[in-house]
Design a protein around this motif. Structure first.
Motif, short mmCIF file in Angstrom:
data_model
loop_
_atom_site.label_atom_id
_atom_site.label_comp_id
_atom_site.label_asym_id
_atom_site.label_seq_id
_atom_site.Cartn_x
_atom_site.Cartn_y
_atom_site.Cartn_z
N VAL A 30 0.83 -1.21 0.00
CA VAL A 30 0.00 0.00 0.00
C VAL A 30 0.87 1.26 0.00
CG1 VAL A 30 -1.77 1.28 1.26
CG2 VAL A 30 -1.91 -1.20 1.12
N MET A 31 2.00 1.22 0.71
CA MET A 31 2.90 2.38 0.72
C MET A 31 3.45 2.66 -0.68
SD MET A 31 4.29 4.82 2.33
CE MET A 31 3.88 4.37 4.02
N LEU A 32 3.80 1.60 -1.41
CA LEU A 32 4.27 1.79 -2.79
C LEU A 32 3.19 2.42 -3.66
CD1 LEU A 32 6.24 -1.56 -3.35
CD2 LEU A 32 7.19 0.73 -3.01
N VAL A 33 1.96 2.00 -3.43
CA VAL A 33 0.84 2.61 -4.19
C VAL A 33 0.72 4.09 -3.85
CG1 VAL A 33 -1.67 2.58 -4.51
CG2 VAL A 33 -0.41 0.43 -4.39
N PHE A 34 0.85 4.43 -2.58
CA PHE A 34 0.78 5.84 -2.17
C PHE A 34 1.88 6.66 -2.84
CE2 PHE A 34 -1.67 4.74 1.83
CZ PHE A 34 -2.78 5.46 1.46
N VAL A 35 3.09 6.11 -2.94
CA VAL A 35 4.21 6.84 -3.56
C VAL A 35 3.91 7.12 -5.03
CG1 VAL A 35 6.63 6.67 -4.25
CG2 VAL A 35 5.94 5.96 -1.96
N VAL A 36 3.46 6.10 -5.75
CA VAL A 36 3.22 6.28 -7.19
C VAL A 36 2.03 7.21 -7.44
CG1 VAL A 36 2.72 5.10 -9.36
CG2 VAL A 36 4.19 4.01 -7.67
N VAL A 37 0.94 7.01 -6.69
CA VAL A 37 -0.23 7.87 -6.88
C VAL A 37 0.09 9.30 -6.45
CG1 VAL A 37 -2.63 8.26 -6.22
CG2 VAL A 37 -1.83 5.94 -6.63
N GLY A 38 0.86 9.46 -5.37
CA GLY A 38 1.28 10.80 -4.95
C GLY A 38 2.11 11.49 -6.02
N PHE A 39 2.96 10.73 -6.72
CA PHE A 39 3.75 11.27 -7.84
C PHE A 39 2.82 11.76 -8.95
CE2 PHE A 39 5.61 10.63 -12.01
CZ PHE A 39 6.81 11.30 -11.92
N HIS A 251 1.59 16.21 -23.29
CA HIS A 251 2.95 15.73 -23.55
C HIS A 251 3.38 14.70 -22.51
CE1 HIS A 251 7.13 15.81 -24.85
NE2 HIS A 251 7.49 16.02 -23.60
N TYR A 252 3.00 14.93 -21.25
CA TYR A 252 3.38 14.02 -20.17
C TYR A 252 2.33 12.94 -19.91
CZ TYR A 252 7.24 17.12 -18.94
OH TYR A 252 8.39 17.85 -18.97
N LYS A 253 1.34 12.85 -20.78
CA LYS A 253 0.30 11.84 -20.60
C LYS A 253 0.87 10.42 -20.60
CE LYS A 253 -4.39 10.80 -22.17
NZ LYS A 253 -5.46 11.15 -23.14
N PRO A 254 1.81 10.07 -21.50
CA PRO A 254 2.39 8.72 -21.43
C PRO A 254 3.07 8.42 -20.10
CG PRO A 254 2.91 9.75 -23.54
CD PRO A 254 2.29 10.81 -22.67
N VAL A 255 3.68 9.46 -19.50
CA VAL A 255 4.33 9.26 -18.20
C VAL A 255 3.28 8.92 -17.15
CG1 VAL A 255 5.71 10.37 -16.39
CG2 VAL A 255 6.21 10.82 -18.80
N ARG A 256 2.15 9.62 -17.20
CA ARG A 256 1.09 9.35 -16.22
C ARG A 256 0.51 7.95 -16.42
NH1 ARG A 256 -0.81 14.41 -17.87
NH2 ARG A 256 -2.88 13.60 -18.34
N TRP A 257 0.31 7.57 -17.71
CA TRP A 257 -0.20 6.22 -17.98
C TRP A 257 0.78 5.16 -17.49
CZ3 TRP A 257 -4.93 5.01 -18.56
CH2 TRP A 257 -5.82 5.86 -19.23
N LEU A 258 2.08 5.41 -17.67
CA LEU A 258 3.09 4.47 -17.20
C LEU A 258 3.03 4.36 -15.67
CD1 LEU A 258 5.53 2.66 -17.73
CD2 LEU A 258 6.98 4.69 -17.60
N ALA A 259 2.82 5.49 -15.00
CA ALA A 259 2.74 5.47 -13.54
C ALA A 259 1.51 4.67 -13.08
CB ALA A 259 2.68 6.89 -13.00
N TRP A 260 0.37 4.85 -13.76
CA TRP A 260 -0.81 4.07 -13.41
C TRP A 260 -0.57 2.58 -13.66
CZ3 TRP A 260 -3.90 5.94 -10.14
CH2 TRP A 260 -4.32 7.27 -10.17
N PHE A 261 0.18 2.27 -14.72
CA PHE A 261 0.52 0.88 -15.00
C PHE A 261 1.36 0.30 -13.87
CE2 PHE A 261 3.25 -2.31 -17.19
CZ PHE A 261 2.25 -3.24 -17.47
N VAL A 262 2.27 1.14 -13.33
CA VAL A 262 3.08 0.70 -12.19
C VAL A 262 2.19 0.41 -10.98
CG1 VAL A 262 4.84 1.44 -10.52
CG2 VAL A 262 5.17 1.87 -12.96
#
Length: 384
Positions: A30-39, A251-262
């Motif tokens: 859950v902490m890892l999820v918080f880190v990625v979603v917070g990013f 422009h940063y949409k792929p980065v956000r999609w990659l983060a959601w994939f993580v």
């Protein structure tokens, strides 16, 4: 008939080591999820609050969306002020900000430093950049620089090194830190501001990167865009500042999609970890589950009791992770290509993190419990 609520709670206390290990595993996921979603939430907020709807940016048509690569004539600001009627004016001062903006190596003494963003500005910059406010020190004078509150994170240095009175080196010159500024969390907070003419001298450039123009209340960006199209010899383009940062969001949409994939990968790994832990927990309780069925408890009641245990563990792990994330992660500055921004553990991040945690408790408990309940009672009673 359902099993008593206390039965599941007592079961967790009977195996303290296994319960503790499962709790740590769930809390870590859950902490890892918080880190990625917070990013993700921090990046989205930084771009969302950047840009003033009343400001138009004029820069080189050859720069596309990268203002750092823009180069326009140094007289562009004066030309725009004289040619456009829609520029906001007050007390005879046109709200036009000529700026030289580029990325350069910023160091301190023998320190190698990092890659920073420096903006050369004039006294009219605060009139156009209305979100910027000085929070310490003063406006930079000759040989001085004003530092955004996220500039240290962008440079990868200790914020203490950016204290008032210290010096930073870039473009072959030392600059004294005269002030600190904030900008409501937008991208300007990652920058260092200095005097435009001095910055041009240090970089041996007489051109500009961009001219920011504040429109009058009854003016439209179309007027500025039409002027740029008519004056093809200037090779200028005009875009609303809000529109510019909205394009950066795309422009940063792929980065956000990659983060959601993580997030999905981390959640999936957590589910498998939960399954592994719960299989181990249920495997040692086969006789107990068979005995409960022999006494007369229905399979559905036993299944709900096992799920209850998983939910208690996952809810506790989510609560622990949420408290740690709010206390230690919320507001932490991170570097990014566009500058720096802060992790944002807001309501949506808490909802997603806790939702993932609770789902791990259910999904991790269901398969092993169903497998144990499907086994014949007579064979389960003989199990070791």
């Amino acid at each position: 008939m359902l099993l008593p609520w206390e039965y599941g709670v007592r079961n967790l206390a009977r195996r303290p080591l296994r319960t503790l290990l499962t709790l740590i595993a769930l809390a870590t996921v859950v902490m890892l999820v918080f880190v990625v979603v917070g990013f993700i939430r921090g990046l989205e907020r930084s771009l969302a609050v950047s840009g003033d709807p009343d400001v138009v940016l004029i820069y080189s048509v050859n720069a596309e969306q990268n203002i750092e690569n823009s180069s326009i004539a140094g007289q562009t600001a004066a030309l725009l002020s004289a040619s456009l009627d829609g520029t906001f004016q007050r007390f005879g001062t046109a709200h036009v900000s000529p700026e030289l903006y580029l990325g350069t190596r910023v160091s301190q003494g023998s320190d190698a430093g990092g890659f920073g963003l420096v903006r050369g500005v004039t006294q009219t910059a605060p009139l156009v950049r209305r979100s910027v406010r000085i929070i310490a020190g003063a406006w930079p004078g000759p040989g001085e620089v004003m530092v955004g509150q996220l500039a240290a994170a962008k440079l990868g240095v200790d914020p203490a090194t950016m204290a008032l009175g210290n010096t930073v080196d870039f473009e072959g010159q030392s600059w004294r830190i005269a002030g600190h500024f904030a900008a409501d969390g937008n991208t300007h907070e990652s920058e260092l501001w200095c005097n435009l003419s001095e910055f041009q001298t240090a970089t041996k450039r007489q051109d500009l990167s961009v001219v920011a123009l504040l429109l009058a209340p009854d003016a439209s960006p179309a007027e500025v865009q039409l002027f740029c199209k008519e004056r093809t010899d200037l090779e200028l383009q005009a875009v609303g500042e809000k529109t510019y940062y909205e394009s950066l969001q795309q422009h940063y949409k792929p980065v956000r999609w990659l983060a959601w994939f993580v997030v999905l990968l981390v959640s999936g790994a957590g589910v498998f970890a939960g399954l592994n832990m719960m299989y181990g927990a249920v495997a040692g309780r086969v006789r107990e589950i068979a005995t409960l069925q022999t006494i007369g408890f229905r399979r559905r009641a036993i299944l709900l009791s096992v799920i209850q245990e998983g939910m208690l563990l996952s809810a506790t792990g989510s609560l622990i992770s949420g408290v740690i994330a709010l206390a230690l992660l919320n507001g932490v500055a991170v570097r990014f290509t566009m500058g720096a921004f802060t992790l944002r553990i807001d309501g949506i991040a808490i909802l997603i993190g806790c939702g993932v945690g609770l789902s791990l408790g259910v999904l991790g408990a269901l398969p092993p419990a169903i497998k144990a309940l499907r086994a014949p009672v007579a064979e389960s009673l003989k199990a070791i």
